[in-house]
Design a protein around this motif. Structure first.
Motif, short mmCIF file in Angstrom:
data_model
loop_
_atom_site.label_atom_id
_atom_site.label_comp_id
_atom_site.label_asym_id
_atom_site.label_seq_id
_atom_site.Cartn_x
_atom_site.Cartn_y
_atom_site.Cartn_z
N ALA A 198 0.84 -1.20 0.00
CA ALA A 198 0.00 0.00 0.00
C ALA A 198 0.87 1.25 0.00
O ALA A 198 1.99 1.25 0.52
N THR A 199 0.35 2.31 -0.57
CA THR A 199 1.07 3.58 -0.58
C THR A 199 0.96 4.23 0.79
O THR A 199 0.14 3.85 1.63
N PHE A 200 1.79 5.23 1.00
CA PHE A 200 1.75 6.00 2.25
C PHE A 200 0.34 6.55 2.47
O PHE A 200 -0.22 6.45 3.57
N GLU A 201 -0.24 7.10 1.42
CA GLU A 201 -1.56 7.70 1.54
C GLU A 201 -2.62 6.66 1.87
O GLU A 201 -3.54 6.93 2.67
N GLU A 202 -2.53 5.47 1.27
CA GLU A 202 -3.49 4.41 1.58
C GLU A 202 -3.37 3.96 3.04
O GLU A 202 -4.38 3.74 3.71
N LYS B 110 3.69 2.69 12.85
CA LYS B 110 5.14 2.46 12.78
C LYS B 110 5.63 2.49 11.34
O LYS B 110 6.68 3.06 11.03
N ASP B 111 4.85 1.90 10.42
CA ASP B 111 5.23 1.90 9.00
C ASP B 111 5.22 3.32 8.45
O ASP B 111 6.13 3.72 7.71
N LEU B 112 4.21 4.10 8.81
CA LEU B 112 4.12 5.49 8.35
C LEU B 112 5.29 6.31 8.90
O LEU B 112 5.89 7.11 8.16
#
Length: 71
Positions: free
Chosen positions: A5-9, A43-45
């Motif tokens: 997934a993208t950052f925005e998603e 954490k991923d973001l």
């Protein structure tokens, strides 16, 4: 094609989880699962933002070396 997934998603999914938990009408077991998913997304973001910041503070010299930009 990547399934990641993208950052925005990921941000949108985190916002959805937060809204659901803020409503307070989620069963405790479901709330725990949603909270755990939210923590992983958070954490991923944060990692993505840190990597972007590290990339943006570097500038390429004419010879291809990277130097830190003065803030």
């Amino acid at each position: 094609m990547s399934n990641k997934a993208t950052f925005e998603e990921n941000l949108q999914e985190l916002e959805t989880i937060v809204a659901k938990l803020e409503q307070g009408d989620v069963a405790l077991e479901d709330a725990i699962v949603e909270f755990q998913k939210g923590m992983v997304l958070s954490k991923d973001l944060q990692k993505t933002l840190k990597e972007a910041e590290e990339t943006l503070v570097k500038v390429m010299q004419a010879d291809g070396t990277e130097v830190e930009m003065d803030a």
